[in-house]
Design an enzyme around this catalytic site. Structure first.
Site, PDB file in Angstrom:
ATOM      1  N   GLU A 220       1.023  -1.363   0.012  1.00 31.51           N
ATOM      2  CA  GLU A 220       0.081   0.169   0.060  1.00 31.51           C
ATOM      3  C   GLU A 220       0.979   1.428  -0.007  1.00 31.51           C
ATOM      4  O   GLU A 220       0.462   2.172  -0.606  1.00 31.51           O
ATOM      5  CB  GLU A 220      -0.846   0.109   1.259  1.00 31.51           C
ATOM      6  CG  GLU A 220      -1.809   1.248   1.538  1.00 31.51           C
ATOM      7  CD  GLU A 220      -2.795   1.516   0.189  1.00 31.51           C
ATOM      8  OE1 GLU A 220      -2.904   2.527  -0.173  1.00 31.51           O
ATOM      9  OE2 GLU A 220      -3.212   0.462  -0.273  1.00 31.51           O
ATOM     10  N   GLU A 221       1.878   1.487   0.845  1.00 32.90           N
ATOM     11  CA  GLU A 221       2.566   2.460   0.872  1.00 32.90           C
ATOM     12  C   GLU A 221       4.095   2.338   0.402  1.00 32.90           C
ATOM     13  O   GLU A 221       4.714   3.654   0.113  1.00 32.90           O
ATOM     14  CB  GLU A 221       2.719   2.759   2.471  1.00 32.90           C
ATOM     15  CG  GLU A 221       1.364   2.753   3.120  1.00 32.90           C
ATOM     16  CD  GLU A 221       0.313   3.782   2.664  1.00 32.90           C
ATOM     17  OE1 GLU A 221       0.735   4.640   1.659  1.00 32.90           O
ATOM     18  OE2 GLU A 221      -0.893   3.874   2.996  1.00 32.90           O
ATOM     19  N   SER A 618     -10.189  11.257  -0.468  1.00 33.95           N
ATOM     20  CA  SER A 618      -9.196  10.387   0.363  1.00 33.95           C
ATOM     21  C   SER A 618      -8.428  11.816   1.259  1.00 33.95           C
ATOM     22  O   SER A 618      -9.172  12.436   2.117  1.00 33.95           O
ATOM     23  CB  SER A 618      -8.053   9.963  -0.464  1.00 33.95           C
ATOM     24  OG  SER A 618      -7.325   9.051   0.195  1.00 33.95           O
ATOM     25  N   ASP A 693     -14.955  -0.041   1.604  1.00 39.71           N
ATOM     26  CA  ASP A 693     -13.491   0.632   1.412  1.00 39.71           C
ATOM     27  C   ASP A 693     -12.648  -0.196   2.348  1.00 39.71           C
ATOM     28  O   ASP A 693     -12.668  -0.023   3.676  1.00 39.71           O
ATOM     29  CB  ASP A 693     -13.489   2.006   1.924  1.00 39.71           C
ATOM     30  CG  ASP A 693     -12.395   2.543   1.505  1.00 39.71           C
ATOM     31  OD1 ASP A 693     -11.132   2.246   1.341  1.00 39.71           O
ATOM     32  OD2 ASP A 693     -12.490   4.211   1.161  1.00 39.71           O
ATOM     33  N   HIS A 725     -12.213   1.933  -2.056  1.00 39.31           N
ATOM     34  CA  HIS A 725     -11.465   3.355  -2.172  1.00 39.31           C
ATOM     35  C   HIS A 725     -11.986   3.986  -3.212  1.00 39.31           C
ATOM     36  O   HIS A 725     -11.985   5.250  -3.409  1.00 39.31           O
ATOM     37  CB  HIS A 725     -10.427   3.487  -1.633  1.00 39.31           C
ATOM     38  CG  HIS A 725     -10.085   5.004  -1.028  1.00 39.31           C
ATOM     39  ND1 HIS A 725     -10.637   5.281  -0.271  1.00 39.31           N
ATOM     40  CD2 HIS A 725      -8.908   5.539  -1.707  1.00 39.31           C
ATOM     41  CE1 HIS A 725     -10.146   6.637   0.081  1.00 39.31           C
ATOM     42  NE2 HIS A 725      -8.824   6.568  -0.653  1.00 39.31           N
TER      43      HIS A 725
END
Length: 753
Positions: A220-221, A618, A693, A725
């Protein structure tokens, strides 16, 4: 939380067209059809073709890419451009081999992490090292597409199915010699000869143990989507073992249209324990295992893993605070490691931005990108000494390619903040950089592995994205996708109404220039117009540039609204000092800077100062809430899409990078939260969220909803059952945007009559 051929074409097609003040004259715009939201999100795309994942075949014959269909802009097939004949042909038809089988929950989540959750057909592929074909995953199974060279003895292209299981084969890969195919199934790593039977090479352990997969925050990051790596000679693999047992469980209710599915998701919220990540080196059959020494501290991040050109393994180890990155040099035979070098944050209150902008060179040295001097620049490390190869005051953002035979490397960097250009430079540092792209466009590029040829993509405010093959000096060899606004282009009917953006700067409170972009509708003298203020505002994405913005903004302008966007401090491509002010203070300086934008708009005689509406998704959704809370009455209304409302609900790696650990700085999290001051919202609010989400979990909105209701604060909301999302699709997207404008109209944020 992981965005001047037109003038010539338009002159030929539309000889009576007149442009004034950045938009078409009244007579011209009357002839343009209405650009509806239904048309913006329909097929074919108004942006023209949107190819993805361009790659050169190992033999240099083909340029391959994934191309979306005219009748389904979300579905992709594999196409090849034969460089010997200059002809395109479809290599793999996704509809011919796809089964339509539903993907596993793990694969759905991986696709969300890779930002391809809404795509179908072929979303990835890999060339065999001998260029005989490509590995193609589709609908959870694997296929090998053999590509003929057109010779007299060739039987033509053939597609062989490699797997046929109910489970998804995750992270599929061909080994470097293409002797093996590997994938993750049921939390184990499987390996087999291409065309043969695969078998698991890692043990089946507890449900909290995963082999060969990147952990959640890595996907994800960190931009790391894999958890295993083949050695160059296929003799060994590095395999990640992830123990998720320390990670807290978030019970996520994926609320659908006709039912609700509940998932106990291992989600490391800020301030909680992360997964424990280990690395093992093993043979292709799983034998001869050794554990990599990653150090005594287990509360770390494994950012990147590579096989070096010297036979060693190199592991980038990041501390939890993300202020120190060690490059470990690992002996693959024993797993023993040493710290090759250490990268520290450029400022005391700063973090290290991870990147893929590095390359191990033939002599064992390393080409490395770093912000150590305040801007992204390139350096070379020989194991003892550092040499700085570029000295940019506008940051480099991408390593494009390397040609060691010619002592060259190529990179992308900002120029004038609002464009990205591609440059060539010397690996030995004995010459300056030379721009090789057209400064009238904003550009990106990739190269073949040996750095012999460039694939350049470019766009401008009046030109959708084009791509072409170029020599190392930037000379165009042939178009890959000219995407000219010819008579056949889907956007051509709307050219008469196309509005050119205006650019400028506004000073922040400390004098820092903030860049903005504005598109004006056709205006009558003496009348004032509402503003649709689009923002993201968070770290990372740059919103304002001179590239193609697509048709959505044009559709908003066609409704009689001014489209406005501004990049505040904290966003990318301006260097460390521009990013740093958000450290442990998210929702602070961004609110101040965006307020400056609103105050600037109020000074313009053609703006209705009482009709400035905010929209963000977001982080932008979070910012809509923070701005409405901070400045009641300044904005006429706000649309908050999938907002983070409390940063303790978001994941460790992203949140703690900018905010620190909430166990250490709880006061920073309290100040940054959108919950404590939610009842101060006095302006009309529309809250939007997908009810499944798994990124910004729905609890962010449900808590806000409860606080507003308990505080007797009126607001409106639109919830989307089954959507994550990404609330988007050919029918859902028009519904969302029509909902937004019905909300604005109901609250009087409308153009003048």
């Amino acid at each position: 939380m992981r965005l001047p051929y037109l003038a010539a074409a338009a002159a030929l097609l539309l000889p009576t067209q007149a442009i004034a003040d950045g938009h078409m004259s009244d007579d011209a715009s009357e002839a343009s059809p209405e650009l509806t939201f239904e048309r913006v999100f329909a097929s074919p795309s108004l942006n023209g073709p949107a190819p993805r994942q361009a790659k050169f075949s190992p033999d240099g014959r083909y340029l391959t890419l994934l191309r979306n269909r005219d009748d389904d802009l979300q579905r992709y097939d594999l196409w090849g451009f034969d460089l010997t004949t200059s002809e395109w042909r479809m290599l793999v038809d996704s509809e011919a081999i796809g089964s339509g089988r539903e993907l596993s929950e793990d694969e759905k989540m991986q696709r969300e992490r890779a930002r391809v959750g809404g795509l179908s057909g072929i979303i990835s592929y890999q060339w065999a090292s001998d260029a005989s074909g490509v590995l193609v995953p589709i609908d959870g199974d694997l296929y090998f597409a053999r590509i003929s060279d057109g010779g007299p003895d060739e039987e033509g292209d053939t597609v062989t199915r490699l797997t046929d299981t109910e489970e998804s084969e995750l992270n599929p890969a061909l080994s470097n010699s293409s002797a093996y195919v590997s994938f993750v199934r049921d939390r184990q790593l499987w390996v087999g000869a291409v065309g043969g039977e695969a078998a698991p090479i890692t043990p089946k352990e507890a449900d909290t143990i995963r082999w060969g997969e990147a952990e959640f925050v890595a996907q994800e990051e960190m931009g790391r989507l894999t958890g295993y790596w083949w050695s160059p000679d296929d003799s060994r693999l590095i395999v990640q073992r992830t123990d998720e047992s320390p990670v807290g469980i978030v019970t996520r209710a994926a609320i659908g249209a006709t039912g609700t599915r509940v998932f106990d998701q291992r989600y490391p919220v800020a301030g909680s324990d992360n997964a424990i990540v280990e690395l093992y080196v093993m043979d292709p059959d799983g034998g001869n295992q050794v554990k990599v020494d990653l150090g005594a501290e287990t509360d770390i991040y494994i950012a990147r893993v590579d096989w070096g050109t010297d036979g060693h393994i190199y592991v980038q180890r990041q501390n939890r605070a993300q202020t120190v990155l060690d490059m470990l040099k690992v002996d693959p035979a024993t797993g023993a490691s040493t710290v090759w070098f250490t990268e520290t944050a450029a400022r005391d209150e700063y973090w290290i931005n991870l990147s893929d902008n590095y390359r191990f060179l033939k002599d064992g040295s390393l080409l490395w990108w770093s912000e150590r001097g305040g801007y992204g620049n390139f350096y070379r490390f020989d194991g003892a000494e550092w040499s700085q190869l570029t000295s940019l005051t506008e940051p480099a953002s991408q390593l494009v390619g390397v040609n060691e035979d010619n002592d060259e490397f190529f990179y992308r960097a900002a120029e004038g903040v609002l464009t990205q250009q591609v440059y060539g430079a010397s690996l030995s540092g004995n010459a300056g950089s030379e721009r090789i792209t057209d400064p009238n466009y904003t550009n990106s590029a990739s190269m073949d592995p040996l750095g012999r040829m460039l694939l350049i993509s470019r766009s401008a405010s009046d030109q959708p994205t084009q791509s072409y093959l170029a020599s190392r000096t930037g000379t165009r060899i042939t178009w890959v996708e000219e995407n000219a606004l010819s008579e056949e282009h889907p956007y051509t009917p709307y050219l008469l109404g196309h509005t050119m953006p205006e650019y400028g700067t506004i000073d922040a409170e400390d004098g820092t220039p903030l860049h903005y972009m504005m598109l004006r509708p056709d205006m009558e003298p003496g009348k004032q117009y509402p503003v649709f203020y689009y923002h993201y505002s968070g770290p990372g994405p740059q919103i304002v540039d001179r590239g193609w913005d697509g048709a959505l903004a044009q559709a908003v302008v066609d409704r009689g609204y001014i489209w406005f966007a501004l990049d505040n401090r904290g966003t990318a491509n301006r260097g460390v000092d521009f990013e740093q002010p958000i450290y442990r203070a998210m929702g602070g300086v961004e609110v101040e800077d965006q307020r400056r934008g609103a105050e600037f708009l109020q000074t313009l005689e053609f703006v209705d100062a009482d009709k400035i509406a905010l929209y963000g998704w977001s982080y932008g959704g979070y910012m809509t809430l923070k701005q409405l809370e901070a400045d009641p009455g300044l904005y006429a209304a706000g649309i908050s899409g999938a907002p983070v409302t409390r940063w303790e609900l978001y994941d460790t790696h992203y949140t703690e990078r900018f905010m620190g650990d909430p166990r250490e700085v709880p006061e920073a999290y309290e100040t940054a939260s959108a919950i404590p001051d939610a009842t101060k919202i006095a302006d009309p609010l529309l809250l939007i969220h997908g009810m499944a989400d798994d990124n910004v979990v729905f609890e962010n909105s449900s808590e806000l909803i409860s606080v507003l209701q308990e505080g007797n604060v009126p607001f409106e909301m639109m919830l989307y059952p089954g959507y994550t999302h990404r609330v988007a699709g050919e029918n859902i997207s028009p519904h969302l945007w029509n909902t937004i404008f019905r909300f604005l109209e109901a609250n009087g944020v409308t153009p003048p009559e």
